[in-house]
Structures are given as structure tokens and as C-alpha cells.
Motif scaffolding. Structure first.
Motif, PDB file in Angstrom:
ATOM      1  N   CYS A  17       0.844  -1.197   0.000  1.00 32.87           N
ATOM      2  CA  CYS A  17       0.000   0.000   0.000  1.00 32.87           C
ATOM      3  C   CYS A  17       0.877   1.243   0.000  1.00 32.87           C
ATOM      4  N   PRO A  18       0.491   2.312  -0.610  1.00 36.35           N
ATOM      5  CA  PRO A  18      -0.742   2.419  -1.379  1.00 36.35           C
ATOM      6  C   PRO A  18      -0.581   1.764  -2.753  1.00 36.35           C
ATOM      7  N   SER A  19      -1.675   1.289  -3.272  1.00 35.54           N
ATOM      8  CA  SER A  19      -1.702   0.696  -4.606  1.00 35.54           C
ATOM      9  C   SER A  19      -3.019   1.075  -5.256  1.00 35.54           C
ATOM     10  N   ARG A  20      -3.111   0.855  -6.547  1.00 27.46           N
ATOM     11  CA  ARG A  20      -4.343   1.173  -7.269  1.00 27.46           C
ATOM     12  C   ARG A  20      -4.902  -0.094  -7.886  1.00 27.46           C
ATOM     13  N   LEU A  21      -6.205  -0.227  -7.774  1.00 28.57           N
ATOM     14  CA  LEU A  21      -6.924  -1.316  -8.417  1.00 28.57           C
ATOM     15  C   LEU A  21      -7.936  -0.721  -9.370  1.00 28.57           C
ATOM     16  N   ARG A  22      -8.224  -1.448 -10.425  1.00 26.36           N
ATOM     17  CA  ARG A  22      -9.304  -1.058 -11.328  1.00 26.36           C
ATOM     18  C   ARG A  22     -10.540  -1.805 -10.853  1.00 26.36           C
ATOM     19  N   ASP A  36      -5.265  -5.353 -10.744  1.00 27.25           N
ATOM     20  CA  ASP A  36      -4.176  -4.418 -10.476  1.00 27.25           C
ATOM     21  C   ASP A  36      -3.984  -3.490 -11.666  1.00 27.25           C
ATOM     22  N   THR A  37      -3.622  -2.230 -11.407  1.00 23.00           N
ATOM     23  CA  THR A  37      -3.286  -1.318 -12.490  1.00 23.00           C
ATOM     24  C   THR A  37      -1.779  -1.186 -12.635  1.00 23.00           C
ATOM     25  N   GLY A  38      -1.038  -1.617 -11.646  1.00 22.89           N
ATOM     26  CA  GLY A  38       0.420  -1.548 -11.692  1.00 22.89           C
ATOM     27  C   GLY A  38       1.009  -2.935 -11.622  1.00 22.89           C
ATOM     28  N   ARG A  44      -2.377  -9.505  -2.908  1.00 24.99           N
ATOM     29  CA  ARG A  44      -3.663  -8.809  -3.103  1.00 24.99           C
ATOM     30  C   ARG A  44      -4.751  -9.744  -3.613  1.00 24.99           C
TER      31      ARG A  44
END
Length: 67
Positions: A17-22, A36-38, A44
Motif C-alpha cells: 500500500c498504497p496501490s491502485r486497483l481497477r 491491479d493497475t500496476g 492482493r
């Protein structure tokens, strides 16, 4: 999460974290689209699987969406 149909406890200290999800809302008409976007992190996967099944308690939303 009070707007959810269920809750779980997740160990967010291992998911970078932090991370981005779609997140594409589909339920109840069809499956949610989550990923995951990255850089993918296998830690996760449990959280993503839970979000894929998540059904939000929305009011005024149409449930006639085509999948």
C-alpha cells in the motif's frame, strides 16, 4: 464497509500500500471487473477475489445492465 453484503479482515501490510486497483461494478447483473493497475502483487489476490464478488447496496440504480 456498511454498504457491502459482507465483510472480511485483510492484512494490508503485505500488499504494498498504497496501490491502485481497477474496479468495474457489474453485480448483480454480471461479474465485477477488478484487477491491479500496476505491478501485480500475489498478496492482493484474496482482496481482489472478495471485490469481484462484492455487491453494493445501491439505491436508485438500474439492475437491467447488459453484461
Amino acid at each position: 464497509m456498511s454498504a457491502c453484503s459482507g465483510s472480511r479482515n485483510f492484512a494490508f501490510d503485505t500488499v504494498s500500500c498504497p496501490s491502485r486497483l481497477r474496479f468495474g461494478l457489474g453485480r448483480p447483473a454480471c461479474a465485477n471487473n477488478v484487477g491491479d493497475t500496476g505491478t501485480p502483487n500475489p498478496n492482493r489476490r484474496g482482496f481482489i477475489a472478495w471485490m469481484e464478488e462484492l455487491e453494493l447496496a445501491l439505491t436508485g440504480a438500474s439492475s437491467t445492465r447488459a453484461c
